[in-house]
Design a protein around this motif. Structure first.
Motif, PDB file in Angstrom:
ATOM      1  N   GLY A   1     -23.238  18.229  18.588  1.00 10.43           N
ATOM      2  CA  GLY A   1     -22.185  18.468  17.642  1.00 10.43           C
ATOM      3  C   GLY A   1     -22.379  17.200  16.706  1.00 10.43           C
ATOM      4  O   GLY A   1     -21.598  17.314  15.844  1.00 10.43           O
ATOM      5  N   ASN A   2     -23.075  16.307  16.770  1.00  6.77           N
ATOM      6  CA  ASN A   2     -23.279  15.096  16.058  1.00  6.77           C
ATOM      7  C   ASN A   2     -24.631  14.678  15.858  1.00  6.77           C
ATOM      8  O   ASN A   2     -25.579  15.205  17.049  1.00  6.77           O
ATOM      9  CB  ASN A   2     -22.248  13.973  16.370  1.00  6.77           C
ATOM     10  CG  ASN A   2     -22.833  13.447  17.682  1.00  6.77           C
ATOM     11  OD1 ASN A   2     -23.886  12.496  17.727  1.00  6.77           O
ATOM     12  ND2 ASN A   2     -22.005  13.541  18.688  1.00  6.77           N
TER      13      ASN A   2
ATOM     14  N   PRO B   1     -22.092   3.307  19.936  1.00  4.23           N
ATOM     15  CA  PRO B   1     -20.863   3.672  20.727  1.00  4.23           C
ATOM     16  C   PRO B   1     -20.729   5.200  21.178  1.00  4.23           C
ATOM     17  O   PRO B   1     -21.165   6.037  20.360  1.00  4.23           O
ATOM     18  CB  PRO B   1     -19.640   3.244  19.886  1.00  4.23           C
ATOM     19  CG  PRO B   1     -20.382   2.318  18.668  1.00  4.23           C
ATOM     20  CD  PRO B   1     -21.688   2.732  18.573  1.00  4.23           C
ATOM     21  N   ALA B   2     -20.063   5.428  22.157  1.00  2.27           N
ATOM     22  CA  ALA B   2     -19.883   6.895  22.745  1.00  2.27           C
ATOM     23  C   ALA B   2     -18.985   7.697  21.702  1.00  2.27           C
ATOM     24  O   ALA B   2     -18.220   7.117  20.967  1.00  2.27           O
ATOM     25  CB  ALA B   2     -19.152   6.781  23.974  1.00  2.27           C
TER      26      ALA B   2
ATOM     27  N   LEU C   1     -29.621   7.549  12.381  1.00  3.46           N
ATOM     28  CA  LEU C   1     -30.112   6.130  12.528  1.00  3.46           C
ATOM     29  C   LEU C   1     -31.533   5.645  12.452  1.00  3.46           C
ATOM     30  O   LEU C   1     -32.040   5.149  11.705  1.00  3.46           O
ATOM     31  CB  LEU C   1     -29.458   5.493  13.436  1.00  3.46           C
ATOM     32  CG  LEU C   1     -27.843   5.051  13.621  1.00  3.46           C
ATOM     33  CD1 LEU C   1     -27.328   4.696  14.947  1.00  3.46           C
ATOM     34  CD2 LEU C   1     -27.625   4.112  12.572  1.00  3.46           C
ATOM     35  N   ARG C   2     -32.367   6.822  13.310  1.00  2.00           N
ATOM     36  CA  ARG C   2     -33.703   6.661  13.390  1.00  2.00           C
ATOM     37  C   ARG C   2     -34.298   7.179  12.107  1.00  2.00           C
ATOM     38  O   ARG C   2     -35.301   6.667  11.537  1.00  2.00           O
ATOM     39  CB  ARG C   2     -34.231   7.725  14.412  1.00  2.00           C
ATOM     40  CG  ARG C   2     -33.873   7.282  15.780  1.00  2.00           C
ATOM     41  CD  ARG C   2     -34.123   8.273  16.664  1.00  2.00           C
ATOM     42  NE  ARG C   2     -35.401   9.077  16.827  1.00  2.00           N
ATOM     43  CZ  ARG C   2     -36.504   8.516  17.120  1.00  2.00           C
ATOM     44  NH1 ARG C   2     -36.412   7.621  18.107  1.00  2.00           N
ATOM     45  NH2 ARG C   2     -37.705   9.333  17.185  1.00  2.00           N
TER      46      ARG C   2
END
Length: 236
Positions: free
Chosen positions: A64-65, A56-57, A71-72
């Motif tokens: 900044g994140n 999600p966006a 996840l990778r």
């Protein structure tokens, strides 16, 4: 290590005369591998789905994140756990008892094997009630484990390291060992697509596996505690 292989293959290939009602089946290394492997597959499935479909966006600047990076990292780490565990499981198949070899060696050449597969299909279809009272995997489970799990896992390990090697660079050991995959699919997106399809094969197998284990415990009396205690038997 290989000295045990002929004896184990002979035990797997033996005529289906094993009808004992209990006994040691899953040794501690197999049980440990099962649960570690299940956790790795769960992590790979969740992160792989998000990597393949997108996240999600998120508000703010991309700098900044680090959500997709996390996840990778989780996906790659779980992939290493799965791969190392799978190779150790192959090693134990050669070192353990005959039951340890079952998911890697399926006696497709035996007529009695297919007769028992047909019997198990009838049991799952509620056409017949009496199950094969055999220690270890029934023949249908053995067939599913071989084609849907071991073969698919091998495919996922090979394509996964090939894709990882692209990011690591052509000098990496991952690319040197698995880069040949791109000679089959020069477009890396094709490899991504097949790898993603392999995810759904594993997910479908896991769902059917859980259903079949619970069903066997309820309908056939086969105890499901073997993966916890190591013993496999039947309730009277």
């Amino acid at each position: 290590m290989l000295d045990n292989a002929p004896q184990l293959l002979a035990a797997v290939d033996a005529a289906p005369t094993e009808r004992s009602i209990g006994g040691g089946v899953a040794y501690a290394p197999v049980r440990l591998w099962h649960w570690v492997n299940a956790a790795a597959i769960l992590m790979l499935s969740l992160t792989g789905y998000l990597i393949g479909t997108g996240t999600p966006a998120i508000w703010g600047e991309a700098s900044g994140n680090f959500l997709f990076g996390y996840l990778r990292f989780a996906h790659f780490s779980a992939g290493y756990v799965l791969s190392v565990g799978f190779f150790l499981r192959i090693y134990w198949a050669l070192m353990g008892n005959a039951h340890a070899m079952q998911i890697f060696c399926v006696p497709l050449w035996r007529r009695c094997f297919w007769r028992e597969v047909y019997h198990e299909i009838r049991c799952y279809a509620f056409i017949t009630v009496e199950p094969e009272r055999r220690v270890g995997h029934n023949r249908l489970a053995q067939l599913a484990m071989f084609f849907m799990f071991t073969q698919t896992t091998t495919f996922m390990v090979v394509t996964g390291f090939a894709l990882y090697g692209q990011g690591a660079g052509t000098d990496s050991w991952q690319y040197k060992m698995f880069g040949w995959v791109f000679s089959m699919w020069p477009n890396s997106q094709d490899v991504h697509t097949w790898h993603h399809l392999g995810l759904w094969v594993i997910v479908i197998f896991a769902l059917v596996h859980v259903y079949a284990v619970i069903r066997e415990d309820i309908m056939s009396g086969r105890r499901i505690s073997s993966i916890i205690s190591g013993e496999r038997g039947f309730r009277d």
